[in-house]
Motif scaffolding. Structure first.
Motif, mmCIF file in Angstrom:
data_model
loop_
_atom_site.group_PDB
_atom_site.id
_atom_site.type_symbol
_atom_site.label_atom_id
_atom_site.label_comp_id
_atom_site.label_asym_id
_atom_site.label_seq_id
_atom_site.Cartn_x
_atom_site.Cartn_y
_atom_site.Cartn_z
ATOM 1 N N ASP A 60 75.984 18.230 61.925
ATOM 2 C CA ASP A 60 75.535 16.855 61.636
ATOM 3 C C ASP A 60 74.231 16.839 60.843
ATOM 4 O O ASP A 60 74.034 16.003 59.954
ATOM 5 N N ALA A 61 73.337 17.769 61.189
ATOM 6 C CA ALA A 61 72.028 17.792 60.519
ATOM 7 C C ALA A 61 72.195 18.086 59.023
ATOM 8 O O ALA A 61 71.621 17.397 58.181
ATOM 9 N N MET A 62 73.006 19.083 58.706
ATOM 10 C CA MET A 62 73.192 19.428 57.293
ATOM 11 C C MET A 62 73.904 18.291 56.553
ATOM 12 O O MET A 62 73.573 17.995 55.395
ATOM 13 N N SER A 63 74.842 17.616 57.227
ATOM 14 C CA SER A 63 75.508 16.469 56.587
ATOM 15 C C SER A 63 74.494 15.386 56.250
ATOM 16 O O SER A 63 74.565 14.755 55.187
ATOM 17 N N ALA A 64 73.561 15.146 57.187
ATOM 18 C CA ALA A 64 72.552 14.114 56.947
ATOM 19 C C ALA A 64 71.696 14.493 55.739
ATOM 20 O O ALA A 64 71.350 13.640 54.908
ATOM 21 N N VAL A 65 71.374 15.781 55.641
ATOM 22 C CA VAL A 65 70.578 16.237 54.493
ATOM 23 C C VAL A 65 71.359 16.010 53.199
ATOM 24 O O VAL A 65 70.818 15.477 52.214
ATOM 25 N N GLN A 66 72.645 16.378 53.213
ATOM 26 C CA GLN A 66 73.462 16.207 52.003
ATOM 27 C C GLN A 66 73.553 14.738 51.627
ATOM 28 O O GLN A 66 73.478 14.369 50.452
ATOM 29 N N ARG A 67 73.669 13.912 52.636
ATOM 30 C CA ARG A 67 73.743 12.468 52.410
ATOM 31 C C ARG A 67 72.438 11.977 51.749
ATOM 32 O O ARG A 67 72.448 11.203 50.807
ATOM 33 N N ILE A 68 71.308 12.465 52.249
ATOM 34 C CA ILE A 68 70.012 12.045 51.697
ATOM 35 C C ILE A 68 69.870 12.516 50.253
ATOM 36 O O ILE A 68 69.468 11.748 49.369
ATOM 37 N N VAL A 69 70.238 13.763 50.010
ATOM 38 C CA VAL A 69 70.111 14.304 48.648
ATOM 39 C C VAL A 69 71.025 13.535 47.695
ATOM 40 O O VAL A 69 70.617 13.121 46.602
ATOM 41 N N ALA A 70 72.266 13.290 48.132
ATOM 42 C CA ALA A 70 73.219 12.577 47.289
ATOM 43 C C ALA A 70 72.751 11.153 47.008
ATOM 44 O O ALA A 70 72.892 10.637 45.903
ATOM 45 N N GLY A 71 72.158 10.499 48.039
ATOM 46 C CA GLY A 71 71.699 9.123 47.878
ATOM 47 C C GLY A 71 70.528 9.017 46.918
ATOM 48 O O GLY A 71 70.363 8.008 46.227
#
Ligand SMILES: *Cc1c(COP(=O)(O)O)cnc(C)c1O
Length: 443
Positions: free
Chosen positions: A193-204
């Motif tokens: 979940d943590a890495m997904s959140a990071v990817q989401r932030i970077v993508a956003g």
């Protein structure tokens, strides 16, 4: 050589009603002075019950912590956990020693600002940051620790409206071998979940992750749990840098180091079982130093330790109100401070010491507070000599959480005195009055 007679081994259940192998319980030792100041005189001047804090002990502890970590790791920053004790005078000492402020609510954020903390020195944790305060903290430049996905969306909206990219820290949780696992705060690291959140932030593209944070529990007696946490958090930081090119500037290992308090069911006194600051420091810095960060770009290590820095510095002086026998013959003592003022009595078996030596035979005693509640047990069982009404006792260590969790229930909150480095005892919070209690009501 004479052969000893065989004795069948036996297991005796430990009960906290009996003295254990450590012999004399601390309750037989008197505690008449704190930092050279007479407790009896303080009580005469400021009333009973009375909280007493030692500035000397606070400074000694934070300096010891800074030394333990600072000699092992190049970049260390302590941040004072406000909820552990947010009296202004106490926070000021920590800030004076260089600590940032660690806050977990809007109220605590305001408290840190009132103490003139620059926002970039305020770490904002907590699972609930109302949008208006989240917006304000991001705009102020405070270090916001994102707890969950909905907060992440909220922060992205704020950034979008402001047309700004804000730096944030992600709060993480993970298995460190400590149970119950605190998995209700932050993003889970183990399940991705943590890495997904990071990817989401970077993508956003609206926010930038520059820090990782975790706080694995409180009164954690196992330094190795921090080694596991630091290893996992550092590995995630490296992965984020590799996969997204975002450098992680801060790794925050939270708080939770044990203080010398003793849990109710604990056999040995906490003062003997709490790991040393050096043990925690070794566990954490060892993991970070072997994580493979480039020596020119080591992340700053942040620590939010609360109880381990303040618990020992706090004492509660109280007076004996009465003695009685319970129906089963157990001796009971009633004192004027109960769980209303000493909320941590629910979890910890506080040491209780007479202020003066009265002689007499010690007997197992249950110590009650003044409340009309059955659960108002301050110390469930302790060896105490007979103390007549009016005699004083000191409970210790009580510096962590009591002056924030104390409740408003049928009595006024006691005064708090701070014994300064120079030996002056100053009131830092006066005793409450009935007007303090009634002021917010609208007749
Ligand atoms: C409560 C808290 C701390 C301090 O914990 P202690 O057990 O008092 O050291 C640190 N960080 C966070 C996020 C907290 O909630």
């Amino acid at each position: 050589m004479q052969k000893l007679p065989y004795e069948t081994p036996s297991i005796v259940k430990h009960t906290n009603l009996l003295a254990n192998k450590f012999g004399k319980s601390p309750s037989r030792r008197t505690l008449s002075h704190i930092d050279g100041v007479s407790v009896a005189e303080l009580m005469e001047r400021h009333g009973s019950p009375l909280f007493i804090f030692s500035e000397k002990r606070i400074r000694a502890r934070i300096r010891e912590a800074k030394r333990a970590f600072g000699t092992r790791y190049p970049k260390v920053q302590f941040s004072w956990s406000y909820k552990t004790n947010y009296l202004d005078a106490i926070c000021r000492i920590f800030h004076d020693e260089g600590s940032f402020a660690e806050v977990v609510s809007e109220m605590e954020y305001e408290m840190a600002l009132r103490l003139q903390m620059p926002p970039e020195r305020i770490l904002f944790n907590g699972p609930y940051k109302p949008t208006h305060i989240l917006k304000r903290a991001l705009q102020d430049g405070a270090r916001v620790h994102i707890d969950h996905m909905d907060e992440l969306y909220d922060a992205e909206r704020v950034a979008e409206e402001a047309g700004q990219q804000y730096e944030v820290t992600l709060r993480l949780n993970m298995d460190t071998g400590i149970y119950p696992r605190w998995d209700r705060f932050g993003f889970n690291l183990d399940n991705g979940d943590a890495m997904s959140a990071v990817q989401r932030i970077v993508a956003g593209g609206k926010l930038r992750v520059t820090g990782l944070h975790c706080h694995i529990g409180t009164y954690v007696m196992e330094p190795n749990a921090y080694n596991i946490a630091a290893t996992k958090v550092a590995a995630l930081a490296r992965r984020i840098e590799d996969e997204t090119g975002t450098p992680i500037a801060t790794l925050d290992l939270g708080g939770g180091f044990a203080s010398p308090a003793t849990l109710h069911d604990q056999y040995s006194p906490g003062v003997d079982t709490a790991p040393r600051m050096d043990d925690y420091a070794e566990a954490i810095t060892d993991a970070l130093l072997s994580a493979g960060f480039s020596p020119q770009r080591m992340p700053t290590l942040i620590l939010e330790t609360g109880r381990a820095l303040i618990d020992e510095a706090g004492y509660m002086a109280a007076s004996v109100v009465a003695n009685k026998r319970l129906a089963d013959g157990t001796r009971a003592m009633i004192i004027d401070a109960g769980v209303n003022a000493l909320f941590t009595s629910f979890w910890y078996r506080h040491n209780i010491s007479p202020v003066s030596d009265e002689g007499g035979i010690a007997e197992t005693t249950v110590v009650y507070g003044p409340l009309c509640m059955n659960i108002d047990v301050v110390v469930p069982a302790v060896q105490l000599p007979h103390l007549a009404p009016g005699r004083a006792v000191v409970l210790h260590p009580v510096g962590a959480y009591n002056v924030t969790q104390w409740m408003q229930f049928i009595t006024l909150r006691p005064a708090v005195v701070l014994i300064r480095d120079n030996g002056d005892a100053v009131i830092i919070r006066r005793r409450e009055t009935i007007d303090d209690v009634k002021a917010p009501e609208c007749p």
